[in-house]
Design a protein around this motif. Sequence first.
Motif, PDB file in Angstrom:
ATOM      1  N   ALA A 100     -55.069 -35.475  21.521  1.00 49.53           N
ATOM      2  CA  ALA A 100     -53.084 -35.450  20.527  1.00 49.53           C
ATOM      3  C   ALA A 100     -52.278 -35.712  20.513  1.00 49.53           C
ATOM      4  O   ALA A 100     -52.245 -36.343  22.330  1.00 49.53           O
ATOM      5  CB  ALA A 100     -53.113 -33.828  20.623  1.00 49.53           C
ATOM      6  N   ILE A 112     -48.845 -34.662  14.495  1.00 49.03           N
ATOM      7  CA  ILE A 112     -49.581 -35.046  15.147  1.00 49.03           C
ATOM      8  C   ILE A 112     -50.768 -35.309  14.830  1.00 49.03           C
ATOM      9  O   ILE A 112     -51.460 -35.199  13.655  1.00 49.03           O
ATOM     10  CB  ILE A 112     -49.660 -34.133  16.285  1.00 49.03           C
ATOM     11  N   MET A 114     -54.879 -36.838  15.876  1.00 51.67           N
ATOM     12  CA  MET A 114     -56.037 -36.800  16.890  1.00 51.67           C
ATOM     13  C   MET A 114     -55.955 -38.265  16.744  1.00 51.67           C
ATOM     14  O   MET A 114     -56.963 -39.268  16.088  1.00 51.67           O
ATOM     15  CB  MET A 114     -57.052 -35.822  16.629  1.00 51.67           C
TER      16      MET A 114
END
Length: 195
Positions: A100, A112, A114
């Motif tokens: 993350a 945030i 990935m």
Amino acid sequence: NLQFWTERKTKVEETRLETNYDYETARATDGTKTVTRDRLRVQGRYRYNLEETFFLQSNTQYSYAHVSGIDHDFRQSLGVGWRYLNSKRLQGSIAPSVPAQYQEVWGETEGISMAPTIYQELVYNMSERITFREETNAMFPMEGRQDPTYGLLLRMETKLMTNLAFHVEYDFDYDGAVIANPSQTNIRARIGITF
């Protein structure tokens, strides 16, 4: 340039803490000073051995590179790694993970995200005192307009005493978050002492 690196290993766990701070200025012909590098990276890595071949790996990293426009970059990853080489002289591992990431670039953030990442490490113990290390990582953002981020570390370490070593290293990284900026590539050569 300031650097701190420490690593501890037991049969079950491996812990590493690394801190790098680079600061550089240049003086123009008219006498004005300009900051050409202001970069900090603090990184911790923890490995828990599941068995001789497989391990869990957690990486935690905070960095900034103000000249490049990266105000804050937080990363936390967890993955399962595999030791494809594990002899007294040669160790090799690969650890895919999904971190993350929270990043502010030029004062803006996309929240945030990935980013699948792969870590690879190869260590050659030439003798009891001399070790060569190569580490590579590649991060592939899934969201936003970022390009991939790549890193390479080449390091030669000579033990002076039990917990003290001299090292020479070459560190390259390309940050895909800094689009169309010549500062997105950082190359450093370092000489230092390791505890």
